[in-house]
Design a protein around this motif. Structure first.
Motif, PDB file in Angstrom:
ATOM      1  N   CYS A 270       0.841  -1.205   0.000  1.00  0.00           N
ATOM      2  CA  CYS A 270       0.000   0.000   0.000  1.00  0.00           C
ATOM      3  C   CYS A 270       0.869   1.247   0.000  1.00  0.00           C
ATOM      4  O   CYS A 270       1.784   1.378   0.820  1.00  0.00           O
ATOM      5  N   LEU A 271       0.550   2.182  -0.888  1.00  0.00           N
ATOM      6  CA  LEU A 271       1.295   3.436  -0.959  1.00  0.00           C
ATOM      7  C   LEU A 271       1.146   4.217   0.345  1.00  0.00           C
ATOM      8  O   LEU A 271       0.040   4.391   0.852  1.00  0.00           O
ATOM      9  N   GLU A 272       2.273   4.686   0.862  1.00  0.00           N
ATOM     10  CA  GLU A 272       2.252   5.607   2.006  1.00  0.00           C
ATOM     11  C   GLU A 272       2.770   6.961   1.507  1.00  0.00           C
ATOM     12  O   GLU A 272       2.095   7.628   0.763  1.00  0.00           O
ATOM     13  N   GLY A 273       4.033   7.345   1.875  1.00  0.00           N
ATOM     14  CA  GLY A 273       4.558   8.645   1.471  1.00  0.00           C
ATOM     15  C   GLY A 273       5.299   8.610   0.137  1.00  0.00           C
ATOM     16  O   GLY A 273       5.315   7.590  -0.572  1.00  0.00           O
ATOM     17  N   GLY A 274       5.967   9.733  -0.155  1.00  0.00           N
ATOM     18  CA  GLY A 274       6.660   9.917  -1.433  1.00  0.00           C
ATOM     19  C   GLY A 274       6.112  11.185  -2.064  1.00  0.00           C
ATOM     20  O   GLY A 274       4.981  11.179  -2.553  1.00  0.00           O
ATOM     21  N   TYR A 275       6.890  12.284  -2.020  1.00  0.00           N
ATOM     22  CA  TYR A 275       6.333  13.599  -2.326  1.00  0.00           C
ATOM     23  C   TYR A 275       7.026  14.309  -3.480  1.00  0.00           C
ATOM     24  O   TYR A 275       6.504  15.282  -4.004  1.00  0.00           O
ATOM     25  N   ASP A 276       8.210  13.860  -3.853  1.00  0.00           N
ATOM     26  CA  ASP A 276       8.841  14.387  -5.069  1.00  0.00           C
ATOM     27  C   ASP A 276       8.260  13.592  -6.239  1.00  0.00           C
ATOM     28  O   ASP A 276       8.449  12.364  -6.323  1.00  0.00           O
ATOM     29  N   LEU A 277       7.539  14.266  -7.106  1.00  0.00           N
ATOM     30  CA  LEU A 277       6.714  13.528  -8.072  1.00  0.00           C
ATOM     31  C   LEU A 277       7.541  12.649  -9.008  1.00  0.00           C
ATOM     32  O   LEU A 277       7.126  11.533  -9.341  1.00  0.00           O
ATOM     33  N   ASN A 278       8.711  13.126  -9.423  1.00  0.00           N
ATOM     34  CA  ASN A 278       9.536  12.318 -10.339  1.00  0.00           C
ATOM     35  C   ASN A 278      10.099  11.088  -9.663  1.00  0.00           C
ATOM     36  O   ASN A 278      10.023   9.972 -10.187  1.00  0.00           O
ATOM     37  N   SER A 279      10.695  11.263  -8.485  1.00  0.00           N
ATOM     38  CA  SER A 279      11.291  10.099  -7.824  1.00  0.00           C
ATOM     39  C   SER A 279      10.205   9.153  -7.320  1.00  0.00           C
ATOM     40  O   SER A 279      10.410   7.936  -7.272  1.00  0.00           O
ATOM     41  N   LEU A 280       9.046   9.706  -6.943  1.00  0.00           N
ATOM     42  CA  LEU A 280       7.934   8.835  -6.547  1.00  0.00           C
ATOM     43  C   LEU A 280       7.532   7.933  -7.706  1.00  0.00           C
ATOM     44  O   LEU A 280       7.419   6.706  -7.555  1.00  0.00           O
ATOM     45  N   ALA A 281       7.320   8.530  -8.891  1.00  0.00           N
ATOM     46  CA  ALA A 281       6.886   7.738 -10.044  1.00  0.00           C
ATOM     47  C   ALA A 281       7.943   6.701 -10.434  1.00  0.00           C
ATOM     48  O   ALA A 281       7.621   5.538 -10.713  1.00  0.00           O
ATOM     49  N   ALA A 282       9.211   7.109 -10.428  1.00  0.00           N
ATOM     50  CA  ALA A 282      10.286   6.179 -10.807  1.00  0.00           C
ATOM     51  C   ALA A 282      10.407   5.047  -9.781  1.00  0.00           C
ATOM     52  O   ALA A 282      10.645   3.883 -10.142  1.00  0.00           O
ATOM     53  N   SER A 283      10.238   5.379  -8.502  1.00  0.00           N
ATOM     54  CA  SER A 283      10.381   4.358  -7.457  1.00  0.00           C
ATOM     55  C   SER A 283       9.205   3.386  -7.463  1.00  0.00           C
ATOM     56  O   SER A 283       9.387   2.177  -7.261  1.00  0.00           O
ATOM     57  N   VAL A 284       8.002   3.902  -7.699  1.00  0.00           N
ATOM     58  CA  VAL A 284       6.844   2.998  -7.812  1.00  0.00           C
ATOM     59  C   VAL A 284       7.018   2.094  -9.033  1.00  0.00           C
ATOM     60  O   VAL A 284       6.712   0.898  -8.982  1.00  0.00           O
ATOM     61  N   GLU A 285       7.545   2.649 -10.124  1.00  0.00           N
ATOM     62  CA  GLU A 285       7.802   1.807 -11.304  1.00  0.00           C
ATOM     63  C   GLU A 285       8.770   0.676 -10.937  1.00  0.00           C
ATOM     64  O   GLU A 285       8.533  -0.492 -11.279  1.00  0.00           O
ATOM     65  N   ALA A 286       9.840   1.013 -10.217  1.00  0.00           N
ATOM     66  CA  ALA A 286      10.811  -0.024  -9.812  1.00  0.00           C
ATOM     67  C   ALA A 286      10.134  -1.073  -8.919  1.00  0.00           C
ATOM     68  O   ALA A 286      10.380  -2.277  -9.059  1.00  0.00           O
ATOM     69  N   HIS A 287       9.304  -0.599  -8.014  1.00  0.00           N
ATOM     70  CA  HIS A 287       8.587  -1.508  -7.098  1.00  0.00           C
ATOM     71  C   HIS A 287       7.664  -2.438  -7.887  1.00  0.00           C
ATOM     72  O   HIS A 287       7.633  -3.662  -7.649  1.00  0.00           O
ATOM     73  N   LEU A 288       6.941  -1.866  -8.855  1.00  0.00           N
ATOM     74  CA  LEU A 288       6.011  -2.680  -9.640  1.00  0.00           C
ATOM     75  C   LEU A 288       6.735  -3.627 -10.595  1.00  0.00           C
ATOM     76  O   LEU A 288       6.265  -4.732 -10.859  1.00  0.00           O
ATOM     77  N   ARG A 289       7.882  -3.195 -11.093  1.00  0.00           N
ATOM     78  CA  ARG A 289       8.674  -4.121 -11.925  1.00  0.00           C
ATOM     79  C   ARG A 289       9.101  -5.328 -11.093  1.00  0.00           C
ATOM     80  O   ARG A 289       9.153  -6.459 -11.586  1.00  0.00           O
ATOM     81  N   GLY A 290       9.410  -5.077  -9.837  1.00  0.00           N
ATOM     82  CA  GLY A 290       9.738  -6.181  -8.930  1.00  0.00           C
ATOM     83  C   GLY A 290       8.539  -7.079  -8.684  1.00  0.00           C
ATOM     84  O   GLY A 290       8.627  -8.311  -8.786  1.00  0.00           O
ATOM     85  N   LEU A 291       7.407  -6.472  -8.368  1.00  0.00           N
ATOM     86  CA  LEU A 291       6.212  -7.268  -8.052  1.00  0.00           C
ATOM     87  C   LEU A 291       5.735  -8.078  -9.258  1.00  0.00           C
ATOM     88  O   LEU A 291       5.221  -9.188  -9.095  1.00  0.00           O
ATOM     89  N   THR A 292       5.885  -7.523 -10.457  1.00  0.00           N
ATOM     90  CA  THR A 292       5.466  -8.246 -11.660  1.00  0.00           C
ATOM     91  C   THR A 292       6.588  -9.139 -12.208  1.00  0.00           C
ATOM     92  O   THR A 292       6.376  -9.849 -13.183  1.00  0.00           O
ATOM     93  N   ASP A 293       7.772  -9.043 -11.593  1.00  0.00           N
ATOM     94  CA  ASP A 293       8.929  -9.845 -11.987  1.00  0.00           C
ATOM     95  C   ASP A 293       9.359  -9.547 -13.407  1.00  0.00           C
ATOM     96  O   ASP A 293       9.750 -10.446 -14.154  1.00  0.00           O
TER      97      ASP A 293
END
Ligand SMILES: [Zn+2]
Length: 331
Positions: A307-330
């Motif tokens: 579940c998403l909590e914090g992350g307020y710099d929009l660029n690094s938030l989007a890039a980090s969620v992408e990395a997280h989802l790439r991991g979750l989707t393998d």
């Protein structure tokens, strides 16, 4: 894809992990105004990144219902829930100013759409939990707001109304019969609300790290034995954080053998996020996601709800969620 449309039409390739992506347009209407960092644009920046990266096509987009008072009561006192519903009624009164707010704490306020967004956020966490337990998805990510991990049993604070992840955990235990559930909190702030709600429960192991000293600075006199929350000094880099969690979290998680893993996924420890001063980068979020995936596949049949909590710099938030989802989707 439009937020909230939740179309199930995307084709899923069989060799990938199946990941449910829960979000809803209701979560965009909660707005604390005045350039507040916890803003609707956070979800839109993630959405844009899913489209530009092609991840949108890989994820499943299920629908999610609004949570009920009975759901909220799993983690929150009746008096607090009643107060929030009363404030929502006052904000939505015909005579009320449509731009009025109710102040929950110095950092957190409600507009007339906030309660619905909060109920949708909890509802997403619950729907994701059921879908993963039922085997509909291997894992799931909830792109939701308001976030939850600062919300205690008795009050909202720190941009959080209801504790999405704690409610989902108590649902998994109390209603779905799981016996051992882990919570991994990698937000830069201490998940004081989750600690408040989950302390002492033998079915739960919570591991986290947090910048210290820093907000919220609320700690119990003695940490319960099911809590492993690690303080980290400002300006610590990702390599040191990896070492710390490898030594501090993983042996406890391995000994606990969780049947399911929940993640409080805050991305505000990123070096580009000036909400705090830890120095993680996008590859650290990819690493930590891989480690969580390894633990989940070893002990928990791959079952993860993040579940998403914090992350307020929009660029690094989007890039980090992408990395997280790439991991979750393998991917
Ligand atoms: Zn945070």
């Amino acid at each position: 894809m439009v937020l909230g449309s939740c179309s199930p039409s995307h084709v899923k390739l069989n060799f990938m992990h199946t990941t449910g992506y829960y979000t809803h347009s209701d979560c965009l209407l909660h707005d604390m105004g005045g350039g507040h960092p916890e803003c609707p644009q956070r979800l839109l920046s993630i959405q844009d990144r899913l489209i530009s990266s092609g991840l949108e096509q890989v994820l499943q987009w299920p629908d999610c219902a609004l949570a009920t008072v009975a759901d909220l009561s799993l983690a929150h006192d009746a008096s607090y829930i009643e107060k929030i519903f009363q404030w929502d009624a006052e904000l939505n009164d015909e005579a009320a100013d449509e731009y009025a707010f109710k102040q929950i704490d110095p950092d957190t306020r409600m507009n007339r759409h906030t309660l619905k967004a909060a109920l949708r956020s909890v509802g997403a966490a619950l729907a994701a939990t059921d879908a993963v337990i039922d085997g509909q998805f291997e894992n799931a990510f909830c792109a939701i707001r308001p976030p939850g991990h600062h919300a205690t049993r008795q009050r909202g604070m720190g941009f959080c109304l209801f504790n999405n992840v704690a409610i989902a955990i108590l649902h998994a235990i109390g209603r779905r019969g799981l016996k051992r559930v882990a919570l991994i909190d990698f937000d830069v702030h201490h998940g004081n609300g989750s600690e408040d709600i989950l302390s002492g429960l033998e079915e739960v192991l919570m591991v986290g790290f947090y910048q210290h000293p820093f907000y919220p600075g609320i700690h119990p006199d003695k940490e319960a034995s099911n809590m492993v929350n690690l303080p980290i000094k400002a300006y610590t880099k990702g390599a040191a954080v990896r070492e710390l969690v490898s030594e501090g979290w993983f042996p406890r998680l391995q000994a606990f053998e969780p049947e399911m893993i929940f993640v409080s996924a805050g991305f505000d420890a990123h070096q580009d996020d000036d909400m705090a001063q830890l120095m993680l980068n996008t590859s650290d979020y990819a690493w930590i996601t891989r480690e969580i995936m390894n633990l989940a596949s070893r002990y928990a049949k791959g079952r993860i709800v993040s579940c998403l909590e914090g992350g307020y710099d929009l660029n690094s938030l989007a890039a980090s969620v992408e990395a997280h989802l790439r991991g979750l989707t393998d991917l």
